[in-house]
Design an enzyme around this catalytic site. Sequence first.
Site, PDB file in Angstrom:
ATOM      1  CD  GLU A  28      -3.208  -0.751   0.057  1.00 44.59           C
ATOM      2  OE1 GLU A  28      -4.130  -0.100   0.291  1.00 44.59           O
ATOM      3  OE2 GLU A  28      -2.794  -0.813  -1.130  1.00 44.59           O
TER       4      GLU A  28
ATOM      5  CB  THR B 127      -5.275   6.276  -3.278  1.00 42.56           C
ATOM      6  OG1 THR B 127      -6.040   5.283  -3.602  1.00 42.56           O
ATOM      7  CG2 THR B 127      -5.505   6.698  -1.705  1.00 42.56           C
TER       8      THR B 127
END
Length: 309
Positions: free
Chosen positions: A131, A184
């Site tokens: 991530e 994101t």
Amino acid sequence: MAGKRIRVKAPATVSNLSCGFDVLGLALDEPFDVVDLELTDTGTVVIDDIRGCGRLSRDPEQNVVGVVLKAASAMAGSSTGFRVSIEKGIRPGSGIGSSSASAAAAAFGANLLLGEKFTSSEMVRLAMEGERLASGAAHADNVSPALLGGIILVRSYEPLDIVRLHVPPELYCVVIHPETEIKTSVARGLLESQVPLTTAVRQWGNLAGLVAGLYREDYDLIGRSLIDFVAEPKRSVLIEGFDLLKSTAMECGALGAGISGSGPAVFALCRGGDSAAAVMKGMSEAMKSQGIGFDAYVSPVSRRGAQVW
């Protein structure tokens, strides 16, 4: 050990759940990513193939699977390598944990191939490194449910403290994924670095209410708590048709609806399969009326995360 193989799948996830920015997430039954792993004695990670998304890098330094596997070897004190094949069932930039699913599958598979050396918390930390590469932040609200299944609360990041919450038996999730992509990093950039105290108090109340509603299996309380005063007001402008999708979900009987992760996917929680089917139908018709292409998914909250496939 060289030559050992395993095939692992890990599911899509919905994070934040409106009121739990960066600390809540749940696992879906589908879609999912599949990662094939083979141990080698080369000490390197080689990504042979990526199916379902041709634009992802096969460079292990620039692919979440490669990053996780290298971190796993280092954590285990092993000099073994991996050959990898990835099948993407979750489109990148969807808001339902595409990078997290691949990272979770890699961490889960590496743990099994290396002799189950890692705890659940250590596997989450490994997946968080993926991530970090994908979004610039090592958050755990997607990778935790992708690994462990169910509904997850990240109580703390330092030290990492992952809490599995109760899943009411009739809780279903509908996801509508418009055929657009939101990075994101862009979505996070819209958020203010400071939140007014009055706003924070309202958000804390909803987060506590949602957790209480899950344990009490109080579906009305769950619905009343699915309100986001922090991220949704800023991020919803990035999602074409968001207001219509959300209002349609509520009119069709959803408990609540909001942005899945950083979007563009929109989720709705429902009580029971019949209600979820009606909500998915209504939201799908709303998308068609706007001429926007989309994918639609409906499933109970999955109690299984990453697993051998």
